[in-house]
Design an enzyme around this catalytic site. Sequence first.
Site, mmCIF file in Angstrom:
data_model
loop_
_atom_site.group_PDB
_atom_site.id
_atom_site.type_symbol
_atom_site.label_atom_id
_atom_site.label_comp_id
_atom_site.label_asym_id
_atom_site.label_seq_id
_atom_site.Cartn_x
_atom_site.Cartn_y
_atom_site.Cartn_z
ATOM 1 N N HIS A 48 -9.932 -5.881 8.115
ATOM 2 C CA HIS A 48 -10.753 -5.773 6.908
ATOM 3 C C HIS A 48 -12.006 -4.944 7.167
ATOM 4 C CE1 HIS A 48 -8.063 -9.052 5.906
ATOM 5 N NE2 HIS A 48 -8.413 -8.959 4.643
ATOM 6 N N GLU A 75 0.817 -1.218 0.000
ATOM 7 C CA GLU A 75 0.000 0.000 0.000
ATOM 8 C C GLU A 75 0.847 1.262 0.000
ATOM 9 O OE1 GLU A 75 -0.581 -2.640 1.882
ATOM 10 O OE2 GLU A 75 -2.454 -3.337 0.993
#
Lengths: 361, 90
Positions: free
Chosen positions: A150, A81
């Site tokens: 998540h 990321e």
Amino acid sequence: MSETITDPRSTECSTATDAGSVQQLSMQQALNRALDEILAENPKTVIFGEDCGRLGGVFRITDGLQAKHGEDRVFDTPLAESGILGMSVGLAMAGFHPIPEVQFDGFAYPAINQIVCQIARMNYRSRGTLPMPITLRVPSFGGIRAPEHHGESLEALFAHVPGLKVVSPSTPHDAYHLLKYAATRPDPVIFMEPKSRYWQKGPVDVASAVPGPATHDGGTDDAAGLSGARVAREGRHLTLVAWGAMVSRCLQVAELAAEDGIDIEVLDLRWLKPIDAEALARSVGKTRRAVVVHEAPLTSGLGAEVAQLITQSCFATLKAPVERVTGFDVPYPSGDLEDEYIPNIDRILFGIQRVLEYRRG
Amino acid sequence: MLDWLVEPGQQVERNQAIVELETTKSALELPSPQAGKVVRIHGAPGDTINVGEPLIVFEVPDDTAGIVGTVPKDEAPKRRVRLSAVLDED
């Protein structure tokens, strides 16, 4: 909410009415359509992230876009990321309009350095010569019983950073228009998609709110009213302030409260940075009571900011202190404990009751 | 490729071990990324599968493909709390 996921490119799932401008789309389909149109309208747009390309995203938001627009404009990245967001900075400096995706909100943490230290500051650091027209899409919040990391509620973290704008749609219609609007902004926008609402269908009027042309001077072109909050339901006795997935829950609560004779207004904040303080003042100035509902923990959550803005504008007429119904001060739990963590209907009703019962000393 | 633990036609659950692999770093059992039916497997024990090459093909229902989590069900709102208030309209 529908459990059926259909191909976002399929026309079978769309019910065209009103000369074709209104269609029944899921939020997933609305976002896909918006991205498709953004790519078609702005040749400088590039979309990338983990599984964004060939797979079309784990939530199918980018489905079909690589095949249609090419591998140079919609592509997969390594699972890194910080690299995805670092590359966005370079692309923006080179004149592109990146729309990166962080696959799940918890994976924004590894990229915080790039978001806070580079993306948010580059325009300021360069004295306005390097705008960062980056729209970072983040599937956000909980509600799908996913594992740890998540599901997170990071809005306060993002909103606290000068230089970032933060928005979260709650309906397919808003998802379509707000994403198209965000993609025209010269500033970096964190676009928080409520993942539990991806499969919710609703009318999307693709013609009703068309943003003006893109500007790069920070000026407003918001003829369509996309830069502020939205009254999701009119009411007289109390304002529920929410955003993202909590808006639909608050609308359910308002229906139940109506059975008890309490007329509730629901204000969908939409923009979490900057917050539409005028809309808050208008709504709570009318109802004189307010409850803020969010999934993030209580302490230093965005509810505190909203409560202060309300207090500042409505202190003299408030009938009770602004109440907050939130997640708890624990890490956002994994799926099995989500129902205990996310504000449910009863917890919101209790919050409303506390406000209704309040009497000055 | 060390050994396959599943075969075509078999139904597997998410996180179920599907194949034993040896990489340049370690030997490992690879968990299934999703639930579904195995349609095809690529490679036999002793073969080398390069990064980016297909390893296994699943058949999964459209509505759960790729999702880490579950699609929420549409349920009627349930309540236990009733509101009571004396509202002054001043």
